[in-house]
Design an enzyme around this catalytic site. Sequence first.
Site, PDB file in Angstrom:
ATOM      1  N   HIS A 495     -10.251  16.464 -24.899  1.00 24.83           N
ATOM      2  CA  HIS A 495     -10.880  17.808 -25.030  1.00 24.83           C
ATOM      3  C   HIS A 495     -11.832  17.580 -26.178  1.00 24.83           C
ATOM      4  O   HIS A 495     -12.967  17.634 -26.276  1.00 24.83           O
ATOM      5  CB  HIS A 495     -10.008  18.918 -25.009  1.00 24.83           C
ATOM      6  N   GLU A 496     -11.150  17.095 -27.381  1.00 22.25           N
ATOM      7  CA  GLU A 496     -12.112  17.205 -28.632  1.00 22.25           C
ATOM      8  C   GLU A 496     -13.281  15.942 -28.195  1.00 22.25           C
ATOM      9  O   GLU A 496     -14.319  16.467 -28.814  1.00 22.25           O
ATOM     10  CB  GLU A 496     -11.235  16.712 -29.764  1.00 22.25           C
ATOM     11  N   HIS A 499     -16.254  17.674 -26.750  1.00 22.97           N
ATOM     12  CA  HIS A 499     -17.214  18.061 -27.823  1.00 22.97           C
ATOM     13  C   HIS A 499     -18.018  16.962 -28.463  1.00 22.97           C
ATOM     14  O   HIS A 499     -19.131  17.174 -28.604  1.00 22.97           O
ATOM     15  CB  HIS A 499     -16.320  18.872 -28.977  1.00 22.97           C
TER      16      HIS A 499
HETATM   17 ZN   LIG Z   1     -12.842  23.030 -27.799  1.00 23.78          ZN
END
Ligand SMILES: [Zn+2]
Length: 698
Positions: A495-496, A499
């Site tokens: 997830h990170e 980003h």
């Molecule tokens: Zn996030």
Amino acid sequence: MRKTLLWISCVLALSCGGAGVDQPGSDVNPLLTDYGTPFNVHPFDRIEPEHFLPAFEEGMARQKANIEAIVANSEPPTFDNTIAALDRSDELLEEVSRVFFALAGSNTNDRIEDIQQEVSPRLAAHRDSIQLDPALFERIKAVYDRRDELSLDREQRYLLEQLYAQYVRNGALLSEADQARLREINQRLSELRVAFNRNLLAETNDYKLVITDEAQLAGLPPGVVATAAETAARAGLEDSWVFTTHKPSMLPFLTYAEDRDLRRQLYTAYTMRGNRDNDHDNKATIAEIVNLRVEKARLLGYDTFADYQLESRMAKNPENVYVLLDRLWDASLPVAKREVEEMQAIIDAEGGDFELASWDWWYYAEKLRKAQYDLDDSELRPYFELSNVRDGVFYVANRLYGLTFEPLEDMPKPHPDAEVFEVFDADGSHAAVIYMDYYPRESKRQGAWCGPLRSQNRADGVEVDPVINLVTNFTTPTEDTPALLSLDEVETLFHEFGHGLDGILADVTYRTSFRSPDFGELPSQIMEHWAVEPEVLKVYARHYETGELIPDELIAKISNSRFFNQGFDQVEYLAASLLDMEYHTLTEPTELDINAFERATFDEIGLIPEIVSRYRTTYFAHIVGGYAAGYYGYIWSGVLDHDAFGAFEETSLFDQATARRFRKEVLEPSGLRDYMEMWVAFRGREPDIEPLLRNLGL
Ligand SMILES: [Zn+2]
């Protein structure tokens, strides 16, 4: 790292005339000189807290001078001499701010916190002095009014329209008296935000569950016990085991500890942070924040703060948010209630004479998982050694976008524990630098986040390459074992890193960015899908001792259990989202009793007592920061990420045409293109909620 620091301070002391007093940085501020570092990364090894205030002051002074030059320009306002010039006006200030707030989040100390407390209201006042400068706004408006005649490209037009809207939203059209009140509100809000986070960090670090009787460790896997012993040793406690309210410490305890009363103690300590009527209590702080926000929204002509916030987001208004949240709530609550019944049945069968409580959930959920899916968290962890998972993330980024990664040694870092990688694009050119900092410590706030320390742009005509900072709070290694992650943590790293990709693959001219949490979680959440794809697991999930790849049987168990605990996950999340919306749909300031407000909100939606909202008010840092009336953004983006991943499922997992389209339409515009336009350009139609509902099993 430490060595370098000492060496530099010695040199400086000598160059100061060798007065015998070691005053690092007394005459050279590394933030205000050429960094002289590889890739021009920030000189973390030379920055001392005392460098920040002068650098902030210089940054604000330079921006002020830049704005004065824009306003004083005798030429008529043009896109270049006004909008582009404004976009470039805060280069130094932003550079200093990004570094400072990165350290405030992951490597803080009393001095940094004091500076934050001092500088935050000054930054708010500085921003207001620009946003409320009538002469500047007049020039922006002059360009805006002529926008159709200017033959602007798509990015320029979006920048101009959003910038104009932002100035209006920030009070440019208000009377002088209202503007004065707005300045006061913004200043006070910035102080309160700092106070809230400071209290929260103190509360999180304040509590330790100290165990000295080995019998109370019953049920805990050896790795968890070893970590707790090391935590105790670090705290100077002999023959003890320590658990904290940091999730990598707390969750294994809640999952495995047989001692029910200790589970209660630890979980209660977690859920009562900032709510203990002590010096670090956050109730009055958040109440004042909520009330000031209502007042601000009303001043600006909106019914509620949520209306104000959502206008510039993909969701547009509170009604759209409630439609989505209510629909999911109605679908999730019955599932959670069924989960309670299933767990109560286990308790009853074991002869336990009590009703399931919130601190029992993880313990009985784990039993349920074993019973229903024969899947045990500690059976999975050996296949999720941190560096293997990281390589899996890199593998996915490579298959999708052709990126490659090389570790960098001897680099200045935000914290000595961080790893650094150089990222190369498919053609071998330099793309970015990324820091990855994995483990909890007292100087780091909870959670996981990732963002640019420097954003890609070419505002000055020169390509600026991104520097990305990824921070997590993962299970730590012990003396005998490397860091073995839970499945949740594996998904968090993917997830990170999503980003991160959003920053690494950005391809824009201008520096200003208009990001929104309800679209901004699409790049991150879509990456979670690859984490658990069998084809991908077969690449990175290797046993840390034997090197053996994860067996098919375990992969099947992971995929069979994907609906496991979904009722809990959704209800826990949605309760927090609804709480956020309730606070921010107040139509006027009120005497807020925080505990009573929470209770009333949760009673109204029928939250069951066995589940505590994922965040209670006094530690809901999201809504104090950029996710105010925005915590719904995760599930809004959830609609998008499931629908977007469908485009890969319809073709293939690493379909190059689809990946190219995602990169070009979603990642490259980097906050400088309309959200719905990006979405439709990628998917060819408006978002569809069905893939999300299917994937959640609701
Ligand atoms: Zn996030």
